[in-house]
Write an enzyme that holds these catalytic residues in place. Sequence first.
Site, PDB file in Angstrom:
ATOM      1  N   LYS A   1       1.082  -1.489   0.019  1.00  0.00           N
ATOM      2  CA  LYS A   1      -0.086  -0.151  -0.221  1.00  0.00           C
ATOM      3  C   LYS A   1       0.710   1.154  -0.007  1.00  0.00           C
ATOM      4  CE  LYS A   1      -4.115  -1.443  -0.470  1.00  0.00           C
ATOM      5  NZ  LYS A   1      -4.855  -1.076  -1.638  1.00  0.00           N
TER       6      LYS A   1
ATOM      7  N   LYS B   1      -2.258 -11.026  -9.814  1.00  0.00           N
ATOM      8  CA  LYS B   1      -3.670 -11.517  -8.687  1.00  0.00           C
ATOM      9  C   LYS B   1      -4.779 -10.969  -9.730  1.00  0.00           C
ATOM     10  CE  LYS B   1      -4.686  -9.989  -4.883  1.00  0.00           C
ATOM     11  NZ  LYS B   1      -4.347  -8.430  -3.751  1.00  0.00           N
TER      12      LYS B   1
ATOM     13  N   LYS C   1      -9.464  -5.343  -8.383  1.00  0.00           N
ATOM     14  CA  LYS C   1     -10.078  -4.168  -8.812  1.00  0.00           C
ATOM     15  C   LYS C   1      -8.678  -2.953  -9.005  1.00  0.00           C
ATOM     16  CE  LYS C   1     -13.496  -1.578  -7.938  1.00  0.00           C
ATOM     17  NZ  LYS C   1     -13.885  -0.106  -9.450  1.00  0.00           N
TER      18      LYS C   1
END
Length: 331
Positions: free
Chosen positions: A111, A194, A197
């Site tokens: 992140k 992976k 979204k």
Amino acid sequence: METVVSGIRPTGNLHLGNYFGALRNFISMQNEHNCYFFIADYHSLTTHPTPGDLHGNVRQVMVEYLAAGLDPEKCTLYVQSDVPETAEMYLFLNMNAYIGELERCTSFKDKIRQQPQNVNAGLLTYPTLMAADIILHKATKVPVGKDQEQHLEMTRQFSNRFNRMYNVEYFPEPQAFNFGNELVKIPGLNGSGKMGKSEGEGNAIFLADEPEAIRKKVMKAVTDSGPTEPNQAKPEAIQNIFQLMKVVSAPDTLSFFEEQYNTCKIRYGDMKKQLAVDMISFTEPFRDKIKAISADEAYVSRVARIGKEKAQESASKTIREVREIIGFKRF
Ligand code: TYM
């Protein structure tokens, strides 16, 4: 009977990664176990969603849970923020979670890379909020995809630490679960490891996607110029297409293309056409149900209300007992 807890963040429509990593397990587990499935809207705040979008996104996941076959008579379906006991449990766990272990968490490091302008404390303590969700119902099994494995390890760490600190045998050790086998990682279509979204445009196939959208995304999937030697090892992007075919297509379709690959006769255009057809028929039953359930405002609201009540019953019992263990007393 096990107690099962799992959740999905409301960041848009559910995709095949969510389905094969988590939702498929939810559907089968609800028949045998005491299950709590929720929509992780507190978690979604770490990426600062627009207030005007939040409720619609939560509702969409609820609709898709129901369309995929979750039955509110068999399991508890709720919205995380409808159970504020979650936040209290999170506070207690944060007192015993150490900065070093939180900073080492892979999802936190990812992140930081993805949103360097917004490295908030919620991102750092994401694993304690997730542990709070799980131990709030004293879960023993947590159906999740491979990407959540480390969070489950941390949950065990936090719940064992709580037991040790207060010298109790209160929280059980929750285990990540996927049909009793290895956790799965569904790959994306754009060569990314992976499906997700936030992994780029065209990477994910959503349960609600229209056939034409699916066909377009699949036909654009990354491939290469093909194998040059028999039985050659597959590069990652090609492995991804085969893996996607494995989950949505019939076994003989998969073995036909394996054979074509191994004998260097493969035409990726044909393979992708077939994959698109199989994905369209796989998602078809969801598409129609999503539309029908979404139109039934009263039903969706009723499900959320009942879920909130059932989840709070279990959560408030845990919080009452945890407060007592910690030493809070009423005057
Ligand atoms: P989230 O919302 O990112 O994903 C929801 C579930 O879908 C799985 N998943 C995948 N599985 C396989 N392949 C993929 N490509 C793929 N993409 C997503 C995830 O592993 C997950 O199971 N932190 C969680 C939500 C959460 C939670 C919890 C889960 C909050 N509290 C407590 C379990 C228990 C998350 O962000 O999942």
